[in-house]
Design a protein around this motif. Structure first.
Motif, mmCIF file in Angstrom:
data_model
loop_
_atom_site.group_PDB
_atom_site.id
_atom_site.type_symbol
_atom_site.label_atom_id
_atom_site.label_comp_id
_atom_site.label_asym_id
_atom_site.label_seq_id
_atom_site.Cartn_x
_atom_site.Cartn_y
_atom_site.Cartn_z
ATOM 1 N N ASN A 25 -85.491 -67.379 -10.293
ATOM 2 C CA ASN A 25 -84.905 -67.415 -8.953
ATOM 3 C C ASN A 25 -84.654 -65.998 -8.420
ATOM 4 O OD1 ASN A 25 -84.946 -70.201 -8.735
ATOM 5 N ND2 ASN A 25 -82.864 -70.453 -9.524
ATOM 6 N N TRP A 26 -85.726 -65.225 -8.403
ATOM 7 C CA TRP A 26 -85.661 -63.854 -7.897
ATOM 8 C C TRP A 26 -86.848 -63.641 -6.956
ATOM 9 C CZ3 TRP A 26 -82.221 -60.138 -7.562
ATOM 10 C CH2 TRP A 26 -82.610 -58.814 -7.341
ATOM 11 N N TYR A 27 -86.563 -63.551 -5.666
ATOM 12 C CA TYR A 27 -87.597 -63.428 -4.627
ATOM 13 C C TYR A 27 -88.555 -64.621 -4.721
ATOM 14 C CZ TYR A 27 -90.821 -61.036 -1.437
ATOM 15 O OH TYR A 27 -91.626 -60.692 -0.392
ATOM 16 N N VAL A 28 -89.863 -64.391 -4.886
ATOM 17 C CA VAL A 28 -90.796 -65.517 -4.951
ATOM 18 C C VAL A 28 -90.961 -66.043 -6.372
ATOM 19 C CG1 VAL A 28 -92.086 -64.751 -2.935
ATOM 20 C CG2 VAL A 28 -92.767 -63.951 -5.199
ATOM 21 N N PHE A 29 -90.308 -65.415 -7.340
ATOM 22 C CA PHE A 29 -90.482 -65.803 -8.734
ATOM 23 C C PHE A 29 -89.510 -66.930 -9.110
ATOM 24 C CE2 PHE A 29 -91.303 -61.081 -8.709
ATOM 25 C CZ PHE A 29 -92.684 -61.209 -8.652
ATOM 26 N N GLU A 30 -90.075 -68.102 -9.379
ATOM 27 C CA GLU A 30 -89.240 -69.200 -9.855
ATOM 28 C C GLU A 30 -88.899 -68.979 -11.328
ATOM 29 O OE1 GLU A 30 -87.972 -71.431 -7.991
ATOM 30 O OE2 GLU A 30 -89.080 -70.979 -6.167
ATOM 31 N N VAL A 31 -89.912 -68.792 -12.147
ATOM 32 C CA VAL A 31 -89.730 -68.476 -13.567
ATOM 33 C C VAL A 31 -90.833 -67.501 -13.959
ATOM 34 C CG1 VAL A 31 -89.624 -69.348 -15.924
ATOM 35 C CG2 VAL A 31 -88.772 -70.765 -14.057
ATOM 36 N N LEU A 32 -90.448 -66.343 -14.462
ATOM 37 C CA LEU A 32 -91.438 -65.328 -14.812
ATOM 38 C C LEU A 32 -91.045 -64.605 -16.085
ATOM 39 C CD1 LEU A 32 -93.944 -63.539 -14.048
ATOM 40 C CD2 LEU A 32 -92.320 -62.031 -12.877
ATOM 41 N N ASP A 33 -91.903 -64.668 -17.097
ATOM 42 C CA ASP A 33 -91.824 -63.810 -18.278
ATOM 43 C C ASP A 33 -93.024 -62.877 -18.203
ATOM 44 O OD1 ASP A 33 -89.512 -64.546 -19.730
ATOM 45 O OD2 ASP A 33 -90.513 -66.327 -20.522
ATOM 46 N N LEU A 34 -92.783 -61.613 -17.902
ATOM 47 C CA LEU A 34 -93.860 -60.654 -17.705
ATOM 48 C C LEU A 34 -93.850 -59.632 -18.841
ATOM 49 C CD1 LEU A 34 -96.123 -59.499 -15.903
ATOM 50 C CD2 LEU A 34 -94.365 -58.168 -14.706
ATOM 51 N N ASP A 35 -94.847 -59.715 -19.717
ATOM 52 C CA ASP A 35 -94.958 -58.770 -20.828
ATOM 53 C C ASP A 35 -95.575 -57.470 -20.323
ATOM 54 O OD1 ASP A 35 -93.889 -60.528 -22.682
ATOM 55 O OD2 ASP A 35 -95.832 -61.409 -23.152
ATOM 56 N N VAL A 36 -94.953 -56.354 -20.708
ATOM 57 C CA VAL A 36 -95.422 -55.042 -20.282
ATOM 58 C C VAL A 36 -95.486 -54.130 -21.499
ATOM 59 C CG1 VAL A 36 -94.462 -55.279 -17.959
ATOM 60 C CG2 VAL A 36 -93.070 -54.249 -19.756
ATOM 61 N N GLY A 37 -96.129 -52.992 -21.317
ATOM 62 C CA GLY A 37 -96.208 -52.021 -22.396
ATOM 63 C C GLY A 37 -97.101 -50.870 -22.003
ATOM 64 N N GLY A 38 -96.708 -49.672 -22.394
ATOM 65 C CA GLY A 38 -97.510 -48.504 -22.064
ATOM 66 C C GLY A 38 -97.534 -48.244 -20.574
ATOM 67 N N MET A 39 -98.640 -47.719 -20.086
ATOM 68 C CA MET A 39 -98.806 -47.428 -18.664
ATOM 69 C C MET A 39 -99.341 -48.664 -17.950
ATOM 70 S SD MET A 39 -97.896 -44.238 -18.410
ATOM 71 C CE MET A 39 -98.609 -43.657 -16.873
ATOM 72 N N ILE A 40 -98.646 -49.104 -16.904
ATOM 73 C CA ILE A 40 -99.090 -50.281 -16.169
ATOM 74 C C ILE A 40 -99.095 -49.981 -14.676
ATOM 75 C CG2 ILE A 40 -98.168 -51.851 -17.910
ATOM 76 C CD1 ILE A 40 -95.897 -52.484 -15.940
#
Length: 253
Positions: A25-40
């Motif tokens: 429930n953040w902006y357009v994101f209902e449910v989001l698990d976003l994996d990140v790492g290094g330079m993106i």
């Protein structure tokens, strides 16, 4: 004099990296698990949520302390974005500013990883938003040592088979049940920031307020037109106003 011990200590100072952003429930994101790492790179059209990701990160890092948050401007020149509008999904440069949610419980969490031990650490906020209120309210600020946050741990199905994220109360109960002493809850942002800094930098934890000021300066996207003004606003610490001294100067003159 450089030796093995110094190398180990230096490595220890820079041992946590961000590995996942979790938004509900953040902006357009209902449910989001976003994996990140290094330079993106975050790429997408207007309204896709690029700034929302960076602003969500800001809100968590600062513990939703408004004194150290500078939300990215919308497609126009001046930002009309607030934490409340993000929670409700109400931002003027998308869908004509109509709220996606009348009221909601928002979850923002960041998972970090110790690059030496591979041990995870999660810091997060539970926010409540209502379109009839002027601002959002914080249910809790939490720190979970040894835990990598994922919405998979907090999703249930209703009678129709549709998935939903459980309530804030249930999230807290599950965290307490599974992580016990490894979990701490805070009501104030300063305590929250101080503790996660101590967890990540146990040998030389920075002052929470100085860290927040530096972080705020680091994420600002502002043109420097006047070096003197820049130094006053972003480098020097603000001194309390000495009314008696001013009064004395006036009398002297």
């Amino acid at each position: 004099h450089w030796n093995g011990n110094v190398s180990i200590q230096t490595r220890h100072l820079l041992m946590y990296e961000l590995t996942r952003l979790s938004f509900h429930n953040w902006y357009v994101f209902e449910v989001l698990d976003l994996d990140v790492g290094g330079m993106i790179a975050v790429i997408g059209p207007t309204g896709a949520g690029k700034s929302a990701i960076l602003d969500g990160l800001q809100v968590v890092i600062t513990g939703n302390n408004g004194n150290f948050i500078d939300l990215n401007p919308s497609a126009g020149e001046k930002s009309d974005r607030t934490v409340l509008s993000y929670c409700l999904g109400q931002v003027s440069d998308f869908d004509r500013g109509a709220p996606k949610r009348e009221r909601c419980e928002t979850v923002l969490a960041l998972t970090f990883r110790d690059t030496v031990t591979d041990e995870p650490l999660t810091i997060g906020l539970l926010l409540h938003a209502d379109h009839s209120e002027r601002t959002e309210s914080s249910r809790a600020l939490f720190i979970a040592r040894g835990y990598a946050f994922s919405f998979e741990d907090f999703i249930e199905r209703d009678e129709d088979g549709d998935e939903f994220v459980v309530s804030h109360d249930e999230i807290i109960e599950r965290l307490k049940k599974n992580w016990g002493k490894a979990l701490t809850l805070h009501a104030r942002s300063t305590q929250f920031v101080a503790e996660y800094l101590a967890a990540m930098r146990p040998r030389s934890s920075p002052d929470a307020r100085l860290f927040l000021r530096s972080f705020n300066n680091a994420v600002l996207a502002r043109e420097i037109r006047d070096p003197t003004d820049f130094v006053r606003r972003f480098v020097l610490e603000a001194d309390p106003l000495n009314v008696e001294r001013i009064r004395s100067c006036i009398e002297t003159w």
